[in-house]
Design a protein around this motif. Structure first.
Motif, PDB file in Angstrom:
ATOM      1  N   THR A 157      13.322 -28.936  49.799  1.00 49.62           N
ATOM      2  CA  THR A 157      12.891 -29.484  51.056  1.00 49.62           C
ATOM      3  C   THR A 157      11.568 -28.817  51.298  1.00 49.62           C
ATOM      4  O   THR A 157      11.015 -27.923  51.000  1.00 49.62           O
ATOM      5  CB  THR A 157      13.726 -29.034  52.062  1.00 49.62           C
ATOM      6  N   VAL A 158      10.541 -29.721  51.684  1.00 45.83           N
ATOM      7  CA  VAL A 158       9.172 -29.501  51.925  1.00 45.83           C
ATOM      8  C   VAL A 158       9.033 -29.665  53.613  1.00 45.83           C
ATOM      9  O   VAL A 158       9.545 -30.666  54.153  1.00 45.83           O
ATOM     10  CB  VAL A 158       8.422 -30.594  51.204  1.00 45.83           C
ATOM     11  N   ILE A 159       8.468 -28.619  53.962  1.00 45.38           N
ATOM     12  CA  ILE A 159       8.149 -28.509  55.431  1.00 45.38           C
ATOM     13  C   ILE A 159       6.597 -28.123  55.517  1.00 45.38           C
ATOM     14  O   ILE A 159       5.904 -27.361  55.129  1.00 45.38           O
ATOM     15  CB  ILE A 159       9.093 -27.410  56.145  1.00 45.38           C
ATOM     16  N   TRP A 160       6.068 -29.455  56.363  1.00 42.02           N
ATOM     17  CA  TRP A 160       4.511 -29.349  56.363  1.00 42.02           C
ATOM     18  C   TRP A 160       4.020 -28.472  57.368  1.00 42.02           C
ATOM     19  O   TRP A 160       4.875 -28.214  58.463  1.00 42.02           O
ATOM     20  CB  TRP A 160       4.048 -30.599  56.467  1.00 42.02           C
ATOM     21  N   PRO A 179       3.777 -32.753  59.394  1.00 46.01           N
ATOM     22  CA  PRO A 179       3.153 -31.802  60.353  1.00 46.01           C
ATOM     23  C   PRO A 179       3.690 -32.042  61.750  1.00 46.01           C
ATOM     24  O   PRO A 179       3.747 -33.076  62.314  1.00 46.01           O
ATOM     25  CB  PRO A 179       1.831 -32.221  60.220  1.00 46.01           C
ATOM     26  N   ASN A 180       3.819 -30.960  62.404  1.00 49.35           N
ATOM     27  CA  ASN A 180       4.273 -30.848  63.543  1.00 49.35           C
ATOM     28  C   ASN A 180       5.487 -31.459  64.334  1.00 49.35           C
ATOM     29  O   ASN A 180       5.559 -31.542  65.465  1.00 49.35           O
ATOM     30  CB  ASN A 180       3.064 -31.324  64.729  1.00 49.35           C
ATOM     31  N   ALA A 217       5.598 -36.899  61.320  1.00 45.08           N
ATOM     32  CA  ALA A 217       4.900 -36.085  62.302  1.00 45.08           C
ATOM     33  C   ALA A 217       4.976 -36.241  63.677  1.00 45.08           C
ATOM     34  O   ALA A 217       5.134 -37.259  64.075  1.00 45.08           O
ATOM     35  CB  ALA A 217       3.378 -36.355  61.899  1.00 45.08           C
ATOM     36  N   ASN A 218       5.129 -35.166  64.149  1.00 48.18           N
ATOM     37  CA  ASN A 218       5.219 -35.052  66.034  1.00 48.18           C
ATOM     38  C   ASN A 218       6.432 -35.685  66.296  1.00 48.18           C
ATOM     39  O   ASN A 218       6.666 -35.879  67.525  1.00 48.18           O
ATOM     40  CB  ASN A 218       3.986 -35.845  66.510  1.00 48.18           C
ATOM     41  N   THR A 219       7.627 -35.807  65.519  1.00 47.02           N
ATOM     42  CA  THR A 219       8.714 -36.205  66.128  1.00 47.02           C
ATOM     43  C   THR A 219       9.436 -35.019  66.435  1.00 47.02           C
ATOM     44  O   THR A 219       9.547 -33.782  65.861  1.00 47.02           O
ATOM     45  CB  THR A 219       9.449 -36.890  64.957  1.00 47.02           C
ATOM     46  N   CYS A 220      10.582 -35.357  67.423  1.00 49.85           N
ATOM     47  CA  CYS A 220      11.165 -34.258  68.050  1.00 49.85           C
ATOM     48  C   CYS A 220      12.944 -34.528  67.754  1.00 49.85           C
ATOM     49  O   CYS A 220      13.252 -35.681  68.366  1.00 49.85           O
ATOM     50  CB  CYS A 220      11.047 -34.050  69.625  1.00 49.85           C
ATOM     51  N   VAL A 221      13.596 -33.821  67.392  1.00 49.37           N
ATOM     52  CA  VAL A 221      15.131 -33.745  67.233  1.00 49.37           C
ATOM     53  C   VAL A 221      15.684 -32.682  68.058  1.00 49.37           C
ATOM     54  O   VAL A 221      15.196 -31.621  67.545  1.00 49.37           O
ATOM     55  CB  VAL A 221      15.421 -33.835  65.629  1.00 49.37           C
TER      56      VAL A 221
END
Length: 337
Positions: A157-160, A179-180, A217-221
């Protein structure tokens, strides 16, 4: 800037199509039809774009099998069953390498002694990994990521940069977190309270993300109130998306930018949510249903339905309503004239 180049035949070895025509040009990059040069490859994914080929300078185009035009002199088509999927393979050929890590774990990373770091995991500068967190094999954590206590990140898994994974959240294998993004922030839970105006409802659940998921990017869960917010295997979530607490997404769902789920929404497998669509809390959307861009869903949707409008109704009904409104406006204008 890529310095790669391929012949027509070398590209076809990858996508395994049928070559129509021929070209001596070396192919140095993929590009859209309107701006391609004579050394670039493009694609025609829909018959309505055939008209653009005549004025394009591209030497090669990947096309669907139903193409009705000829490529022309010193130009070629590669016919395939699905031009979009074949183009994805070509883009991989020309893709550059991701940002490099010069050492697996940067010396400025802060990693709790109780955290478990898998073999060949890469961890960038200023990353924080909290107590009892687990990072899988060959995971890649870019600079300035925060992964809090007891969270797990799957293999590869890749986390920016700039992303935050809150405590006790779990991300599967082969995921990409852009990102973010924020995974596991508190769900939006407040109730009127005589003493305090609005009382905060504690959110003690977590987020569980399956395998092969992509979060924009800039998504919120948001984390669940007392259980889990769940994103199923293979879901693709665009930028600036909101997924509310205790929502459950099945496999291979798509959510486009600026769309949002309120709390406790359930999506079946293969659901598509268009850009800026809004889904009311405690709503269930069945397998394979589609919600058009900008629509507002206020009730359950059966499997396979296509919904449009605000409030959303079946697409054919929405189109009829819009046609009637358009006619009424036109007739009203004619009467005034």
């Amino acid at each position: 800037m890529s310095t790669k180049s391929f012949s027509l035949e070398e590209i076809n070895q990858v996508i395994k199509g049928i070559i129509v025509g021929a070209t001596s040009q070396k192919i140095t990059a993929p590009q859209q039809l309107e701006t391609a040069t004579e050394n670039e490859i493009s694609f025609i994914g829909n018959k309505k774009y055939e008209r653009l080929w005549q004025d394009s300078n591209a030497c090669v185009a990947i096309v669907n099998e139903d193409i009705a035009i000829a490529p022309g002199e010193n130009r070629a088509f590669i016919k395939v069953k699905n031009a979009d999927l074949a183009l994805a393979q070509v883009l991989e050929l020309f893709a550059g390498t991701p940002p490099l890590f010069h050492q697996n774990i940067h010396p400025t990373a802060v990693i709790d002694a109780s955290a478990v770091i898998g073999e060949n995991a890469e961890i960038g500068a200023n990353v924080y990994i909290g107590p009892k967190a687990v990072i899988g094999k060959n995971a890649r954590i870019y600079p300035n990521v925060t992964i809090l206590d007891e969270s797990t990140i799957g293999d590869r898994t890749v986390i920016w940069s700039g992303s935050v994974v809150r405590e006790r959240c779990h991300i599967g294998t082969d995921c990409i977190i852009h990102p973010n993004a924020t995974i596991g922030a508190d769900g939006f839970g407040f109730r009127p309270c005589p003493e305090r105006g609005l009382a905060k409802i504690p959110q003690i659940g977590n987020v569980i993300i399956g395998n092969w998921v992509e979060i924009g990017a800039n998504t919120c869960v948001d984390r669940g109130k007392f259980s889990s917010t769940i994103i199923g295997d293979g879901c693709k979530i665009d930028n600036l998306v909101q997924i509310g607490h205790n929502s459950v997404l099945g496999k291979y769902c798509i959510m486009a930018g600026n769309s949002g789920l309120a709390g406790s929404v359930t999506l079946g497998n293969g659901v598509i949510i268009g850009g800026s669509a809004s889904i009311k809390d405690h709503t269930t959307i069945g397998d394979g249903a589609t919600v058009g861009a900008g629509s507002g869903v206020t009730g359950d949707i059966p499997a396979g339905k296509v919904m449009l409008g605000y409030p959303a109704v079946e697409a054919r009904d929405a189109l009829k309503q819009w046609a009637i409104l358009k006619r009424l406006v036109r007739e009203s204008g004619e009467k005034k004239a």
